[in-house]
Motif scaffolding. Structure first.
Motif, PDB file in Angstrom:
ATOM      1  N   GLY A   1      45.611  37.048  59.830  1.00  0.00           N
ATOM      2  CA  GLY A   1      45.276  38.320  60.450  1.00  0.00           C
ATOM      3  C   GLY A   1      45.486  39.486  59.511  1.00  0.00           C
ATOM      4  N   LEU A   2      44.856  40.602  59.847  1.00  0.00           N
ATOM      5  CA  LEU A   2      45.012  41.809  59.035  1.00  0.00           C
ATOM      6  C   LEU A   2      46.415  42.382  59.198  1.00  0.00           C
ATOM      7  CD1 LEU A   2      41.605  43.628  59.633  1.00  0.00           C
ATOM      8  CD2 LEU A   2      42.235  42.016  57.825  1.00  0.00           C
ATOM      9  N   CYS A   3      46.772  43.220  58.236  1.00  0.00           N
ATOM     10  CA  CYS A   3      48.115  43.798  58.202  1.00  0.00           C
ATOM     11  C   CYS A   3      48.082  45.014  57.278  1.00  0.00           C
ATOM     12  CB  CYS A   3      49.102  42.761  57.676  1.00  0.00           C
ATOM     13  SG  CYS A   3      50.791  43.333  57.489  1.00  0.00           S
ATOM     14  N   PRO A   4      48.718  46.119  57.645  1.00  0.00           N
ATOM     15  CA  PRO A   4      48.756  47.265  56.739  1.00  0.00           C
ATOM     16  C   PRO A   4      49.390  46.890  55.399  1.00  0.00           C
ATOM     17  CG  PRO A   4      49.499  47.911  58.926  1.00  0.00           C
ATOM     18  CD  PRO A   4      49.384  46.419  58.938  1.00  0.00           C
ATOM     19  N   GLY A   5      48.721  47.243  54.309  1.00  0.00           N
ATOM     20  CA  GLY A   5      49.287  47.021  52.983  1.00  0.00           C
ATOM     21  C   GLY A   5      48.667  45.902  52.183  1.00  0.00           C
ATOM     22  N   LEU A   6      47.727  45.165  52.746  1.00  0.00           N
ATOM     23  CA  LEU A   6      47.115  44.059  52.009  1.00  0.00           C
ATOM     24  C   LEU A   6      46.436  44.540  50.729  1.00  0.00           C
ATOM     25  CD1 LEU A   6      45.630  41.980  54.950  1.00  0.00           C
ATOM     26  CD2 LEU A   6      47.213  41.100  53.223  1.00  0.00           C
ATOM     27  N   ASN A   7      45.672  45.614  50.841  1.00  0.00           N
ATOM     28  CA  ASN A   7      44.986  46.125  49.650  1.00  0.00           C
ATOM     29  C   ASN A   7      45.966  46.669  48.622  1.00  0.00           C
ATOM     30  OD1 ASN A   7      42.310  45.519  50.422  1.00  0.00           O
ATOM     31  ND2 ASN A   7      42.232  47.326  51.724  1.00  0.00           N
ATOM     32  N   ASN A   8      47.090  47.209  49.085  1.00  0.00           N
ATOM     33  CA  ASN A   8      48.122  47.670  48.149  1.00  0.00           C
ATOM     34  C   ASN A   8      48.635  46.514  47.306  1.00  0.00           C
ATOM     35  OD1 ASN A   8      48.078  49.293  50.697  1.00  0.00           O
ATOM     36  ND2 ASN A   8      49.426  50.633  49.529  1.00  0.00           N
ATOM     37  N   VAL A   9      48.889  45.376  47.953  1.00  0.00           N
ATOM     38  CA  VAL A   9      49.411  44.209  47.227  1.00  0.00           C
ATOM     39  C   VAL A   9      48.388  43.732  46.196  1.00  0.00           C
ATOM     40  CG1 VAL A   9      50.212  41.830  47.432  1.00  0.00           C
ATOM     41  CG2 VAL A   9      50.867  43.506  49.146  1.00  0.00           C
ATOM     42  N   ILE A  10      47.123  43.647  46.609  1.00  0.00           N
ATOM     43  CA  ILE A  10      46.068  43.227  45.672  1.00  0.00           C
ATOM     44  C   ILE A  10      46.073  44.140  44.445  1.00  0.00           C
ATOM     45  CG2 ILE A  10      43.576  43.006  45.348  1.00  0.00           C
ATOM     46  CD1 ILE A  10      43.424  42.430  48.410  1.00  0.00           C
ATOM     47  N   ARG A  11      46.110  45.436  44.689  1.00  0.00           N
ATOM     48  CA  ARG A  11      46.054  46.418  43.600  1.00  0.00           C
ATOM     49  C   ARG A  11      47.264  46.295  42.671  1.00  0.00           C
ATOM     50  NH1 ARG A  11      47.581  52.011  42.854  1.00  0.00           N
ATOM     51  NH2 ARG A  11      45.929  53.225  41.835  1.00  0.00           N
ATOM     52  N   HIS A  12      48.466  46.180  43.248  1.00  0.00           N
ATOM     53  CA  HIS A  12      49.676  46.089  42.423  1.00  0.00           C
ATOM     54  C   HIS A  12      49.726  44.773  41.640  1.00  0.00           C
ATOM     55  CE1 HIS A  12      51.329  49.818  43.796  1.00  0.00           C
ATOM     56  NE2 HIS A  12      51.468  49.428  45.038  1.00  0.00           N
ATOM     57  N   LEU A  13      49.272  43.684  42.257  1.00  0.00           N
ATOM     58  CA  LEU A  13      49.199  42.416  41.523  1.00  0.00           C
ATOM     59  C   LEU A  13      48.280  42.558  40.319  1.00  0.00           C
ATOM     60  CD1 LEU A  13      48.904  39.821  44.444  1.00  0.00           C
ATOM     61  CD2 LEU A  13      50.803  39.992  42.833  1.00  0.00           C
ATOM     62  N   TYR A  14      47.132  43.161  40.540  1.00  0.00           N
ATOM     63  CA  TYR A  14      46.156  43.320  39.460  1.00  0.00           C
ATOM     64  C   TYR A  14      46.745  44.109  38.297  1.00  0.00           C
ATOM     65  CZ  TYR A  14      42.083  44.851  36.837  1.00  0.00           C
ATOM     66  OH  TYR A  14      41.199  45.110  35.824  1.00  0.00           O
ATOM     67  N   TYR A  15      47.328  45.260  38.578  1.00  0.00           N
ATOM     68  CA  TYR A  15      47.821  46.108  37.489  1.00  0.00           C
ATOM     69  C   TYR A  15      49.035  45.503  36.781  1.00  0.00           C
ATOM     70  CZ  TYR A  15      44.632  49.918  38.612  1.00  0.00           C
ATOM     71  OH  TYR A  15      43.506  50.687  38.798  1.00  0.00           O
ATOM     72  N   THR A  16      49.899  44.806  37.539  1.00  0.00           N
ATOM     73  CA  THR A  16      51.045  44.161  36.880  1.00  0.00           C
ATOM     74  C   THR A  16      50.581  43.034  35.973  1.00  0.00           C
ATOM     75  OG1 THR A  16      52.418  44.675  38.820  1.00  0.00           O
ATOM     76  CG2 THR A  16      53.299  43.090  37.250  1.00  0.00           C
ATOM     77  N   LEU A  17      49.608  42.263  36.423  1.00  0.00           N
ATOM     78  CA  LEU A  17      49.073  41.176  35.606  1.00  0.00           C
ATOM     79  C   LEU A  17      48.337  41.708  34.383  1.00  0.00           C
ATOM     80  CD1 LEU A  17      47.742  38.966  38.529  1.00  0.00           C
ATOM     81  CD2 LEU A  17      49.349  38.154  36.784  1.00  0.00           C
ATOM     82  N   ARG A  18      47.461  42.684  34.590  1.00  0.00           N
ATOM     83  CA  ARG A  18      46.611  43.149  33.487  1.00  0.00           C
ATOM     84  C   ARG A  18      47.361  44.076  32.541  1.00  0.00           C
ATOM     85  NH1 ARG A  18      42.140  47.728  33.600  1.00  0.00           N
ATOM     86  NH2 ARG A  18      44.142  48.820  33.531  1.00  0.00           N
ATOM     87  N   ASP A  19      47.973  45.136  33.082  1.00  0.00           N
ATOM     88  CA  ASP A  19      48.619  46.132  32.224  1.00  0.00           C
ATOM     89  C   ASP A  19      50.017  45.726  31.799  1.00  0.00           C
ATOM     90  OD1 ASP A  19      46.318  47.540  32.641  1.00  0.00           O
ATOM     91  OD2 ASP A  19      47.183  48.997  34.036  1.00  0.00           O
ATOM     92  N   GLY A  20      50.724  45.025  32.694  1.00  0.00           N
ATOM     93  CA  GLY A  20      52.088  44.613  32.353  1.00  0.00           C
ATOM     94  C   GLY A  20      52.130  43.434  31.401  1.00  0.00           C
ATOM     95  N   TYR A  21      51.328  42.417  31.699  1.00  0.00           N
ATOM     96  CA  TYR A  21      51.388  41.177  30.924  1.00  0.00           C
ATOM     97  C   TYR A  21      50.160  40.940  30.052  1.00  0.00           C
ATOM     98  CZ  TYR A  21      55.611  39.596  33.310  1.00  0.00           C
ATOM     99  OH  TYR A  21      56.889  39.486  33.770  1.00  0.00           O
ATOM    100  N   GLY A  22      49.086  41.619  30.304  1.00  0.00           N
ATOM    101  CA  GLY A  22      47.891  41.413  29.497  1.00  0.00           C
ATOM    102  C   GLY A  22      47.080  40.203  29.891  1.00  0.00           C
ATOM    103  N   VAL A  23      47.185  39.767  31.148  1.00  0.00           N
ATOM    104  CA  VAL A  23      46.360  38.658  31.623  1.00  0.00           C
ATOM    105  C   VAL A  23      44.903  39.132  31.672  1.00  0.00           C
ATOM    106  CG1 VAL A  23      45.874  37.123  33.575  1.00  0.00           C
ATOM    107  CG2 VAL A  23      48.252  37.635  32.933  1.00  0.00           C
ATOM    108  N   PRO A  24      43.993  38.471  30.987  1.00  0.00           N
ATOM    109  CA  PRO A  24      42.631  39.015  30.841  1.00  0.00           C
ATOM    110  C   PRO A  24      41.723  38.804  32.048  1.00  0.00           C
ATOM    111  CG  PRO A  24      42.832  36.969  29.614  1.00  0.00           C
ATOM    112  CD  PRO A  24      44.206  37.267  30.157  1.00  0.00           C
ATOM    113  N   THR A  25      41.975  37.750  32.846  1.00  0.00           N
ATOM    114  CA  THR A  25      41.055  37.414  33.935  1.00  0.00           C
ATOM    115  C   THR A  25      41.826  37.269  35.242  1.00  0.00           C
ATOM    116  OG1 THR A  25      39.647  36.205  32.367  1.00  0.00           O
ATOM    117  CG2 THR A  25      39.271  35.815  34.722  1.00  0.00           C
TER     118      THR A  25
END
Length: 425
Positions: A74-98
């Motif tokens: 089910g939906l829940c407030p904050g799902l898109n926030n988690v997606i966004r933070h995961l993306y930036y931590t992976l890409r900008d923090g660790y340099g994961v390319p894909t």
């Protein structure tokens, strides 16, 4: 439960130095107590969770890694926030390319997926945190772990982040077990999500506070409606299948509720001590009442309900306690010749589709960042939980299938009883 049950699975010895520019890394032996209260001077051997945090040495080479993010249930407030933070931590923090976004939950990893996984970009995630729901889509229902692992292998994914409740984490555990059976280097790190707040070993899930805030507004409107007519009753049904946390917390936050009915407490309608008689006494004394009921309360009162029936996620199918009370309450007062004016509110989907408030936005960032740290360190078959004020690594086997419930002697339920006075009536 023993300390061995709380040991986090790992793919092996970390061989790469972390690229993170942080002042302090978390050692693997950092721990958080499971129980912090001592009773009667007893000092049993303490159980501890592994504390979350960035590790100085990591297992996966970021440049050769691929991640996938998936939202389920089910939906829940904050799902898109988690997606966004995961993306930036992976890409900008660790340099994961894909970094992939899997569409429509676990269904997106099945052969009959309506949409293929998409590669996420900075421009795509940039502003999604301002929107409710999940931009990746969601679904319910089980998929075969063998099939899902096949798809992840095809995508070249070695970091998987399932975001969801107990059913989602069961699926995450099945994927982790299948990956381990095949001796695959696939880190599975879940992020717990449910506005019901009923996941074991997670004191607070993201979205819960946002849902309580939205529910409080509805309760306040119900109070206005109830006070505006003679013998007015405002009836509000809130989510809470097996646990009444959202109903109880919204009751305390509002301060205007006179009866809070939750799954953990038996609901008796008839008789001199039943709910209807107590509601009658309340109306005779104060001329209005506000009633909040969690969706899982009073299920034994609903006729023709199959107690063994389950939905696509394996949850038991509930009868509609809100509609039952909507009929029984007016009927009772008509029968005794003392009619009431009742208004019924069912804001469930309105509440769960709202965007996250500031408190939940902060929590989503913590969950996402710590989930990435755990996965990059090679840890797997766990979710990141919020426990005793810390983010910890919770092995999935000690949590899934064991829902957290509100206890009758809890501080929250004591606050509900003090504010409502429902036992007094």
């Amino acid at each position: 439960m023993t300390q061995d049950d709380l040991r986090v699975a790992s793919h092996g010895t970390p061989a790469f130095k972390s690229p993170l520019a942080v002042r302090r890394f978390a050692p693997d032996d950092a721990a958080v107590l499971v129980n912090i209260d001592c009773v009667g001077g007893q000092t049993p051997p303490p159980l501890t969770f592994e504390k979350a945090g960035p590790r100085e040495q990591i297992y996966f080479d970021p440049a050769k890694s691929r991640a996938a993010i998936i939202t389920c249930g089910g939906l829940c407030p904050g799902l898109n926030n988690v997606i966004r933070h995961l993306y930036y931590t992976l890409r900008d923090g660790y340099g994961v390319p894909t970094i992939y976004g899997v569409r429509h939950g676990y269904l997106g990893l099945a052969p009959n997926a309506p949409l293929e996984p998409m590669e996420l970009t900075s421009s795509w995630v940039e502003s999604i945190h301002h929107q409710g729901g999940t931009m990746l889509g969601t679904s319910r229902g089980r998929q075969e772990p063998e099939v899902m692992v096949d798809k992840l292998i095809e995508m070249g994914v070695n970091l998987l982040f399932p975001i969801g409740g107990d059913g989602t984490q069961k699926g995450a555990h099945a994927i982790a077990v299948e990956a381990q059976r095949r001796q695959l280097d696939l880190a599975v790190v879940g992020i717990p999500k449910t506005i019901d707040n009923d996941i074991r070993f997670c004191f607070q899930t993201f979205g819960f506070i946002s849902a309580v805030a939205e529910a409080e507004r509805v309760i306040d409107r119900a109070h206005v409606e109830a006070k505006s007519v003679p013998r007015g009753v405002g009836l509000v049904k809130l989510m809470g299948r097996e646990a009444g946390f959202i109903a109880a917390a919204a009751t305390v936050a509002s301060g205007e509720v006179n009866f809070c009915l939750v799954p953990e407490e038996p609901l008796v309608l008839d008789g001199p001590s039943g709910f209807l008689a107590r509601l009658e006494r309340r109306l005779n004394a104060r001329d209005h009442a506000v009633v909040v009921v969690a969706e899982g309360a009073g299920q034994d009162l609903i006729a023709n309900r199959d107690p063994l029936a389950v939905d696509a996620s394996g949850n038991r199918r509930l009868g509609d306690i809100g509609l039952l009370l909507k009929e029984r309450i007016p009927d009772h007062f008509e029968a005794i010749g003392n009619p009431i004016g009742m208004k019924y509110f069912d804001p469930s989907y309105y509440i769960r589709s709202a965007p996250a408030n500031s408190a939940d936005s902060l929590l989503t960032e913590r969950f996402a960042r710590q989930a990435v740290h755990a996965a990059m360190a090679g840890k797997t078959d766990l979710f990141v939980g919020f426990w005793n004020g810390r983010i910890v690594h919770v092995p999935l086997p000690v949590s899934v299938g064991k829902l957290r419930r509100m206890t009758p002697d809890s501080e929250l339920w004591a606050a509900v009883q003090a504010i409502t006075g429902q036992n007094h009536w």
